[in-house]
Design a protein around this motif. Structure first.
Motif, mmCIF file in Angstrom:
data_model
loop_
_atom_site.group_PDB
_atom_site.id
_atom_site.type_symbol
_atom_site.label_atom_id
_atom_site.label_comp_id
_atom_site.label_asym_id
_atom_site.label_seq_id
_atom_site.Cartn_x
_atom_site.Cartn_y
_atom_site.Cartn_z
ATOM 1 N N ARG A 577 23.310 25.617 15.919
ATOM 2 C CA ARG A 577 23.000 25.080 14.715
ATOM 3 C C ARG A 577 24.441 24.938 14.193
ATOM 4 O O ARG A 577 25.274 25.917 14.410
ATOM 5 N N GLY A 578 24.637 23.977 13.530
ATOM 6 C CA GLY A 578 26.129 23.895 12.691
ATOM 7 C C GLY A 578 26.299 24.870 11.700
ATOM 8 O O GLY A 578 25.302 25.555 11.375
ATOM 9 N N PRO A 579 27.444 25.022 11.173
ATOM 10 C CA PRO A 579 27.675 25.949 10.193
ATOM 11 C C PRO A 579 26.966 25.749 9.005
ATOM 12 O O PRO A 579 26.612 24.485 8.811
ATOM 13 N N TRP A 580 26.803 26.661 8.054
ATOM 14 C CA TRP A 580 26.030 26.171 6.593
ATOM 15 C C TRP A 580 26.664 25.568 5.861
ATOM 16 O O TRP A 580 27.837 25.833 5.642
ATOM 17 N N ARG A 583 23.201 22.975 -0.146
ATOM 18 C CA ARG A 583 22.594 21.982 -0.054
ATOM 19 C C ARG A 583 23.007 20.932 -1.302
ATOM 20 O O ARG A 583 23.575 21.444 -2.454
ATOM 21 N N GLU A 586 19.749 20.751 -5.552
ATOM 22 C CA GLU A 586 18.730 21.992 -5.638
ATOM 23 C C GLU A 586 17.228 21.304 -5.754
ATOM 24 O O GLU A 586 16.913 20.510 -6.642
ATOM 25 N N THR A 587 16.667 21.683 -4.621
ATOM 26 C CA THR A 587 15.303 20.788 -4.510
ATOM 27 C C THR A 587 14.127 21.610 -5.423
ATOM 28 O O THR A 587 13.316 20.932 -5.895
ATOM 29 N N ARG A 588 14.563 22.767 -5.854
ATOM 30 C CA ARG A 588 13.667 23.418 -6.705
ATOM 31 C C ARG A 588 13.588 22.850 -8.221
ATOM 32 O O ARG A 588 14.462 22.791 -8.765
ATOM 33 N N ALA B 19 25.036 28.111 -5.956
ATOM 34 C CA ALA B 19 24.745 27.886 -4.526
ATOM 35 C C ALA B 19 25.799 28.555 -3.678
ATOM 36 O O ALA B 19 25.227 28.687 -2.333
ATOM 37 N N HIS B 20 26.805 29.084 -4.023
ATOM 38 C CA HIS B 20 27.713 29.459 -2.902
ATOM 39 C C HIS B 20 27.930 31.014 -3.009
ATOM 40 O O HIS B 20 28.170 31.681 -2.367
ATOM 41 N N ARG B 54 23.339 33.294 2.301
ATOM 42 C CA ARG B 54 23.393 32.482 1.304
ATOM 43 C C ARG B 54 22.059 31.572 1.126
ATOM 44 O O ARG B 54 21.266 31.788 2.140
ATOM 45 N N PRO B 55 21.813 30.839 -0.003
ATOM 46 C CA PRO B 55 20.784 30.404 -0.175
ATOM 47 C C PRO B 55 20.481 29.291 0.801
ATOM 48 O O PRO B 55 21.519 28.394 1.119
ATOM 49 N N THR B 58 20.463 30.537 7.216
ATOM 50 C CA THR B 58 19.879 31.353 8.444
ATOM 51 C C THR B 58 20.818 32.267 9.157
ATOM 52 O O THR B 58 21.994 31.984 9.331
ATOM 53 N N ARG B 188 12.240 32.974 -1.461
ATOM 54 C CA ARG B 188 13.680 32.245 -1.562
ATOM 55 C C ARG B 188 14.141 32.807 -0.231
ATOM 56 O O ARG B 188 15.338 32.481 0.375
ATOM 57 N N GLN B 215 12.491 25.065 6.515
ATOM 58 C CA GLN B 215 13.839 25.542 5.898
ATOM 59 C C GLN B 215 14.385 24.136 5.191
ATOM 60 O O GLN B 215 14.848 24.249 4.176
ATOM 61 N N GLU B 216 14.600 23.013 5.936
ATOM 62 C CA GLU B 216 15.104 21.677 5.542
ATOM 63 C C GLU B 216 14.401 21.205 4.285
ATOM 64 O O GLU B 216 15.007 20.758 3.377
ATOM 65 N N THR B 218 12.296 23.298 2.027
ATOM 66 C CA THR B 218 12.203 24.161 0.843
ATOM 67 C C THR B 218 13.497 24.766 0.479
ATOM 68 O O THR B 218 13.673 25.399 -0.472
ATOM 69 N N GLY B 219 14.771 24.798 1.496
ATOM 70 C CA GLY B 219 15.618 25.828 1.024
ATOM 71 C C GLY B 219 15.536 27.151 1.137
ATOM 72 O O GLY B 219 16.431 27.690 0.649
ATOM 73 N N VAL B 220 14.793 27.661 1.999
ATOM 74 C CA VAL B 220 14.465 28.966 2.083
ATOM 75 C C VAL B 220 15.359 29.541 2.719
ATOM 76 O O VAL B 220 15.993 28.879 3.704
ATOM 77 N N HIS B 237 22.651 29.540 11.391
ATOM 78 C CA HIS B 237 24.147 29.008 11.035
ATOM 79 C C HIS B 237 24.980 30.350 11.434
ATOM 80 O O HIS B 237 26.295 29.497 11.845
ATOM 81 N N ASP B 252 30.283 32.057 13.084
ATOM 82 C CA ASP B 252 29.335 31.022 13.314
ATOM 83 C C ASP B 252 28.512 30.864 14.757
ATOM 84 O O ASP B 252 29.361 31.372 15.479
#
Lengths: 588, 296
Positions: A577-580, A583, A586-588, B19-20, B54-55, B58, B188, B215-216, B218-220, B237, B252
């Protein structure tokens, strides 16, 4: 009384349990008998023809007659009426004892088992002390102090039997405290009281119901015993007191003993039978399906299949093997369906499949050790020219160890924690090869060195819990090869091990094959393991072999769609999987 | 998703600047267990672990048995006491907090365990099991039960599963139930303790796909504990490698599983067999060349 109440309280949650209850004659009959007794006794004031204490001395010992179905007692009182009324005190007394025992034992057991700590220590100490007290002596003494009331005695009896509930609940709860679903409930934020109510009580419910029925029977017996000795409350017509009176007149009218004795006997027997029926009904729930104890495979009828010349050359030859588990209704579930396999000397055959494919069943049938209920329906299994299907236990015992040996999946659970590694290894050497104690020890050390254990002396003296999982698997392999077998059956031998240890165990299997010319039937789900050690591979799906060939060919150019699916599911070539990245929105 | 998402709407509005910021942060975390016997020294299981998630990220945690990887997950969940060091969730300390505060955390942090057979209570209907986290967080019973059907849809299980017992389902299906249960209150962070290790190869793949898809959507964030580098590589990740309670390497996923720096990671990587006889032979030779020379 309470046994029936608790059983019906249990009902709404489990319709299945009710159905099983209704299907068990023992449960239905004992519940009916008990129910009838309870109803009759409860209705005593309505249905009893006479007052239980009205005496007519002139008619003492009169035989049964109209209006007095069971006759009259030594004081000229109606026996039937006394029996009905007496039951009220006997049963109510038992109910009091059980209620007290439940109230004292169950909550304490729940708290002690779930929380442990100081409360557990204190409660355990207290209940152990209570258990050590002789019940009869305490009851006699308390009667002398507190006077002859049946209720007080029953409360004390309840306290005396509370430890049986405490210990039952405590051990059940302590065992389930480590269950993952309890951890999960804590993570969800359930409070401890909620966890007890939702998860713990459900589990201990069945044992408590069973224990309640047993304790009720015991309380009735003890109470009757006390009154028979004349220690009850003299003026109440209880069954025990009636027995006492009858006993003093046993020569004049022996029949008087019969009625209270019958009432007591019937009630106690019904309670005990109900308890055992409830155990059968309630406790088979949640048991894992089809993981019965290993039992000898039963031979099928008809002559054993003949051994062809071709089978004699192969070390292991399986022809048209079909294994089935018969159901009660006459049908049978086939788990292995006409498979052919062959293992030659110095060859490792991988038997690959997912759970439920029948790979372990096949392995057990080679050892002549199918789990209980399973049997070989058709086909033959020959090891070194010897027919396994239908062979007697004596033949199988001779073959096992010296011709075919077994390496299990879970090394730890296959070593008895009460014995040292040395005991495990020398026992078969002394019995199968007839070696002396000293010779067996030497040979065991030699074996441990062969499986590349460097400090063999220390390992030999160790208990299973003192060695690692990888070490335990080496010990089991050493044990398996100790009597120099030709064929090794290994059922997922590395699944429970770390990868680095797995690599070492696989290297060991490889060297056993090359150096000793041993044949290996390796059951596995891991295609990487197959690629590492297997010469040939058979892919099993739902009891049939879908593909068979050299490991290289099957893994690189699979023909069967199922094999292709399996290889597609292997993650070796999946991109990482690529690096993080944060987003975008924010979806919420 | 929507119904449960709304319950969360009362909190502070989304702040893009956060976010970071790490969602979960462990700093110099130590955990020890009592040794055998009265005077035995305590056994150190985690020795100063610092790791952040981070939010929406993984983080894979890899190691062999006894490395402390599951203990780290359990410490985050509050199932084992922390000896020293801190665990911070969204800026708030969560190590050794009161039972009440820990219960409230159930809203944000959930768990999926390895063994789908013991992580579901065998006597509870699936519907009751799924409603449990909702009820625990004070959602009224009727609303909790109404949400259960949607949860089953999300993990592709039939809706009539509500009235059935766990033993009527296969391992993979049970693991779906466990995942659905963890999703019930839109956490979360989900701590996944070897969630696919007990599953068949093909089932493992579908459960992994499900985790990715969730995850895609909900962003959990996942803290993914596993012994299997190939599973971790496909899902994470970032990966941290644990050996005897210490992180020996972190980076990574792509780099770490292709070209690891630390010998322990290299050894783990080379020990895992690949399902190709030719490549596996090369890998084996490489492992023997690198390690068997200096180890007995």
């Amino acid at each position: 009384m309470s046994a029936i109440d608790t059983a019906s309280r249990n009902a709404p949650a489990r319709r299945g349990a009710v159905r099983r209850f209704a299907a068990s004659p023992r449960a239905v009959v004992s519940a009916l008998v008990l129910g009838t007794i309870v109803v009759l006794v409860a209705l005593a004031p309505v249905i009893a023809p006479h007052d239980p204490n009205t005496a007519d001395l002139g008619r003492a010992f009169d035989p049964p007659e109209a209006g007095h179905p069971l006759g009259l007692d030594p004081a000229g009182r109606d026996v039937w009426s006394r029996l009905l009324h007496g039951g009220r005190f006997t049963l109510a007394g038992a109910a009091v004892a059980v209620a007290v025992a439940l109230a004292a034992g169950v909550p304490a057991g729940l708290a002690a088992g779930y929380r442990g700590g100081w409360f557990d220590t204190l409660a355990d100490w207290w209940f152990n002390l209570t258990m050590a007290l002789p019940a009869m002596v305490v009851l006699l003494a308390s009667r002398a102090v507190l006077g002859p009331t049946v209720w007080t005695l029953m409360v004390i009896l309840g306290l005396l039997v509370a430890p049986s509930f405490f210990r039952l609940v405590r051990s059940t709860v302590a065992a389930m405290r480590g269950e993952l679903y309890v951890d999960a409930a804590r993570v969800f934020g359930l409070s401890d009281t909620r966890i007890m109510g939702r998860h713990v009580l459900v589990v201990v419910r069945a044992p408590i119901i069973i224990q309640t029925a047993l304790v009720a029977g015991m309380a009735i017996g003890l109470q009757a015993g006390l009154e028979f000795l004349g220690i009850g409350s003299g003026d109440l017509p209880t069954w025990g007191a009636m027995l006492n009176e009858a006993f003093t007149n046993v020569h004049r009218d022996p029949l008087l003993m019969l009625w209270p004795g019958l009432a007591l006997g019937l009630t106690s027997a019904a309670l005990v039978l109900l308890a055992s029926a409830l155990r059968d009904v309630l406790e088979d729930r949640g048991a894992p399906a089809a993981t019965g104890r290993r039992a000898r495979s039963r031979a099928t009828g008809g002559p054993a299949p003949s051994v062809s010349a071709e089978d004699r050359t192969a070390l292991l030859s399986v022809r048209g093997l079909t294994i089935a588990y018969p159901h009660d209704d006459g049908s049978a579930k086939q788990v292995v369906n006409g498979i052919d396999l062959e293992v030659r000397r110095g060859e490792i055959l991988g038997l690959v499949g997912e759970s439920g494919s029948g790979k372990t069943q096949t392995a057990f049938s080679v050892l002549g050790l199918l789990p209980e209920g399973g049997r070989v329906e058709k086909g033959s299994v020959t090891v070194d020219g010897q027919q396994i299907v239908g062979a007697g236990e004596r033949t199988l015992r001779r073959l096992r160890g010296s011709t075919v040996a077994y390496v299990p999946q879970e090394p730890m659970s296959n070593l008895d924690p009460a014995f040292t590694v040395g005991d495990h290894l020398t026992e078969p050497l002394r019995h199968k090869l007839g070696l002396s104690r000293a010779r067996a020890r030497e040979r065991a050390l030699e074996l441990l060195r062969q499986v590349e254990i460097s400090d063999a002396e220390r390992v030999l003296a160790s208990y299973p819990h003192q060695i690692s999982g990888g070490m335990a698997q080496r010990v089991l392999i050493a044990g398996a090869v100790s009597c120099d077998p030709d064929l090794l059956v290994a059922d997922e031998p590395t699944t429970a091990l770390d990868v680095t240890v797995q690599a070492e165990i696989l290297a060991l299997l490889r060297s056993l094959r090359t150096e000793r010319g041993m044949g290996v039937l390796l059951v596995t789900h891991d295609l990487g393991v197959v690629a590492d050690v297997c010469d040939r591979v058979a892919v099993l799906r739902e009891g049939r072999i879908v593909e068979h060939g050299s490991a290289e060919r099957v893994l690189t150019a699979p023909e069967a769609p199922y094999t292709r699916d399996l290889l597609d599911a292997v993650l070796d070539n999946t991109p990482a999987r690529g690096p993080w990245r944060p987003r975008e929105e924010e979806t919420r | 998703m929507n119904t449960t998402g709304e319950q969360r709407g009362e909190g502070p509005g989304p702040d893009l600047g956060t976010a970071h910021r790490p969602l979960l942060e462990a700093d110099a975390l130590h955990v020890s267990f009592p040794g055998r016997g009265r005077r035995a020294p305590r056994k150190e299981v985690l020795r100063g672990i610092s790791l952040s998630v981070r939010p929406g990220e993984t983080v894979g945690l890899v190691g062999e048995s006894g490395s402390g990887k599951s203990t780290f997950g359990r410490a985050v969940l509050g199932l084992v006491p922390v000896a020293s060091g801190t665990v911070t969730f969204d800026g708030t300390r969560i190590d050794n907090v009161s039972r009440r505060a820990r219960r409230a955390l159930g809203r944000d942090i959930q768990v999926v365990f390895q063994d789908p057979y013991t992580s579901l209570n065998p006597s509870l209907l699936i519907g009751d099991t799924l409603a449990e986290p909702l009820i625990a967080q004070g959602v009224p019973k009727e609303r909790a039960r109404a949400g259960v059907g949607a949860l089953l849809d999300r993990v592709a299980l039939p809706r009539d599963a509500v009235h059935r017992l766990p033993r009527e389902f296969s391992g993979g299906q049970r693991q779906r139930v466990a995942i659905a249960r963890a999703l019930a209150i839109s956490p979360r962070l989900i701590v996944c303790d070897e969630p696919v290790s007990a599953l068949d190869l093909t089932t493992q793949r579908t459960v992994m796909d499900l985790l990715l898809e969730i995850q895609e959507r909900t962003g959990v964030a996942y803290l993914f504990v596993s012994h299997d580098l190939s599973v971790v590589r496909a899902l994470s990740h970032r990966v941290a490698v644990l050996e005897r309670g210490e992180i020996v390497e972190e980076g990574d996923a792509e780099r770490l599983t292709r070209d690891p720096d630390h010998p322990y990671t290299r050894r783990l990587l080379l020990s895992a067999p690949v399902a190709d006889p030719v490549r596996q032979q090369e890998r084996r030779r490489e492992r023997e060349r690198q390690f068997d020379a200096d180890t007995p």
